[in-house]
Design a protein around this motif. Structure first.
Motif, short mmCIF file in Angstrom:
data_model
loop_
_atom_site.label_atom_id
_atom_site.label_comp_id
_atom_site.label_asym_id
_atom_site.label_seq_id
_atom_site.Cartn_x
_atom_site.Cartn_y
_atom_site.Cartn_z
N SER A 63 0.84 -1.21 0.00
CA SER A 63 0.00 0.00 0.00
C SER A 63 0.87 1.24 0.00
CB SER A 63 -0.86 0.07 1.26
OG SER A 63 -1.67 -1.05 1.34
N GLU A 79 -5.64 10.07 -3.30
CA GLU A 79 -5.26 8.67 -3.06
C GLU A 79 -5.18 7.86 -4.35
OE1 GLU A 79 -7.57 6.76 -0.08
OE2 GLU A 79 -6.80 8.07 1.49
N VAL A 83 -8.04 -0.91 -3.40
CA VAL A 83 -8.73 -1.36 -2.19
C VAL A 83 -7.84 -2.41 -1.54
CG1 VAL A 83 -10.73 -2.76 -1.47
CG2 VAL A 83 -11.02 -0.98 -3.21
N ARG A 102 -5.54 4.60 6.00
CA ARG A 102 -6.16 4.92 4.70
C ARG A 102 -7.07 3.80 4.24
NH1 ARG A 102 -1.05 6.75 2.54
NH2 ARG A 102 -0.87 8.92 3.06
N ARG A 103 -6.64 2.56 4.50
CA ARG A 103 -7.43 1.42 4.02
C ARG A 103 -7.57 0.43 5.16
NH1 ARG A 103 -4.25 3.52 0.33
NH2 ARG A 103 -5.27 4.34 -1.52
#
Ligand code: ADP
Ligand code: LIP
Length: 389
Positions: A63, A79, A83, A102-103
């Motif tokens: 990521s 961003e 996902v 963020r995720r």
């Protein structure tokens, strides 16, 4: 009624390799990705002493690099479009670190996956394993039903403790036009003590899925278990060789891609960061051999810092300019049959430009080592330090 993404699976089964991703010129939306693998806790040990505790898991390193280097369309905001499907327990200690914040991961009843990484005091050689990993806790696996029910341009299967089940990888292949797999997600085996070993890929249920995978990345330690000569007939295999860079093997050719200089303080996450840098290169529209330069660049950046690295905004700006100069459109072919593999005529220029950025990054880190540690508790002096050229 089957889920939306399932409706044309029958069609997709036969034609997955023929699907072409629509060419997206720069300025249009960037391709969206799906990253599957769990964040974890890494405990770094040397000489029987804990010298660091960090966020880990390939999903965290991946990521971090995709956020830094994947193209993003003007409409898509700050961003990069991807996902992450990851699982942790309620003991997860890094929920506010950039990648998980963020995720966010799915929180389940079992504890967060945790590894102890034992570093040897001997100077790390290019190929000898420089750490021994022991799985201390394993979180729940990631099931097919945990994946979003929609299509993605690309997928990265990056498990660390067997959490990407064969049926989950199969589902990823159905949802994503091109899937890149880290061999560590497929071939790790754990003894009663949690020590990480490997099994032959051919003996696993993942083997039959290889012809539907675009790229399989393995470290030189994992390569013998992957069986490069057999695997390269089914998908492109990339073997990373630590400070020596990497080699690509496809059906009908191979290439060796040069490394970048780095002062190694912690090898953790080099392979993960390599794979994400490589994927970002493909997304920018580079050939596989050219994209591997970006993989090597981020692998080198990873070893120069403890834990998930932080990247200086100036470095990221320089990188973006280099990629914009050397590419014309996003991922013209995120598809196994139409990727180009060969070194292109931008390869040399790209290598020179990235080398300059790597050199500046390295100088900056040496001038102020605290910069490189991103606030981690392990000082650069405490882990094996080896200079490479
Ligand atoms: N000491 C190093 N100097 C420069 N680059 C490195 C170094 N170690 C790793 N890399 C880069 O990171 C990539 C992955 O590292 P490697 O050690 O092969 O994988 P893994 O972390 O999976 O064992 C390499 O192909 C290389 O590009
Ligand atoms: O160093 P690398 O091989 O790229 O990847 C590492 C995994 O092998 C390890 O299991 C995990 O705990 C680390 O956080 C990192 O993801």
């Amino acid at each position: 009624m089957p889920p939306a993404a399932e409706q044309d699976d029958a069609h997709e089964e036969g034609e997955n390799q023929q699907l072409m991703m629509t060419t997206t010129t720069k300025g249009g939306p960037a391709p969206e990705g799906l990253v599957v693998g769990s964040y974890c806790h890494d405990v770094l040990i040397r000489g029987g002493r804990v010298v660091g505790e960090t966020l880990g898991g390939a999903a965290a390193f991946v990521s971090n690099v995709l956020d830094a280097a994947a193209p993003r369309g003007e409409e898509q905001g700050e961003e990069a479009p991807f996902v992450v499907v990851s699982k942790v327990g309620d003991d997860f200690a890094y929920a506010s670190a950039p990648a998980p914040a963020r995720r966010p991961p799915l929180v389940c009843a079992s504890p967060t996956t945790s590894f102890h990484a034992q570093f040897s005091d001997a100077a790390a050689s290019a190929h000898a394993p420089d750490r021994e990993l022991r799985l201390v806790c394993a979180c729940d696996p990631i099931y097919p039903a945990d994946l979003p029910d929609r299509r993605f341009a690309y997928g990265l299967a990056v498990g660390v403790a067997g959490e990407v089940l064969p049926e989950t990888l199969e589902r990823m292949i159905r949802l994503c036009r091109a899937v890149l797999v880290d061999a560590q997600a497929l071939i790790r085996a754990f003894d009663g003590d949690g020590a990480v070993g490997h099994v032959a890929l051919e003996d696993t249920p993942y083997a039959r899925l290889l012809p539907r995978v675009a790229f399989l990345k393995a470290s030189s330690e994992e390569a013998p278990y992957v069986g490069v000569e057999t695997a390269r007939r089914r998908c492109c295999v990339i073997v990373t060789e630590g400070r020596d860079g990497c080699r690509l093997y496809w059906d009908g050719g191979e290439a060796c891609v040069a490394p970048f200089p780095a002062v190694q303080v912690d090898p953790t996450g080099a392979g993960d960061s390599f794979l994400a840098g490589f994927a970002a290169g493909l997304l920018w529209g580079l050939s596989a051999t050219d994209a591997a330069l970006l993989g090597n660049f981020f692998g080198a950046a990873a070893v120069a810092q403890v834990g998930v690295p932080t990247f200086h905004p100036k470095m990221l700006q320089a990188l973006k300019e280099i990629l914009e100069e050397n590419t014309t459109e996003y991922s013209p072919c995120m598809n196994g049959t139409t990727f180009s593999f060969e070194r292109s005529n931008v390869h040399h220029e790209l290598h020179t430009a990235l080398q300059e950025v790597a050199r500046l990054m390295s100088e900056q880190q040496q001038a102020d080592p605290a910069n490189g540690n991103g606030g981690d508790i392990c000082s650069t002096q405490e882990l094996n330090s080896s200079r490479t050229a």
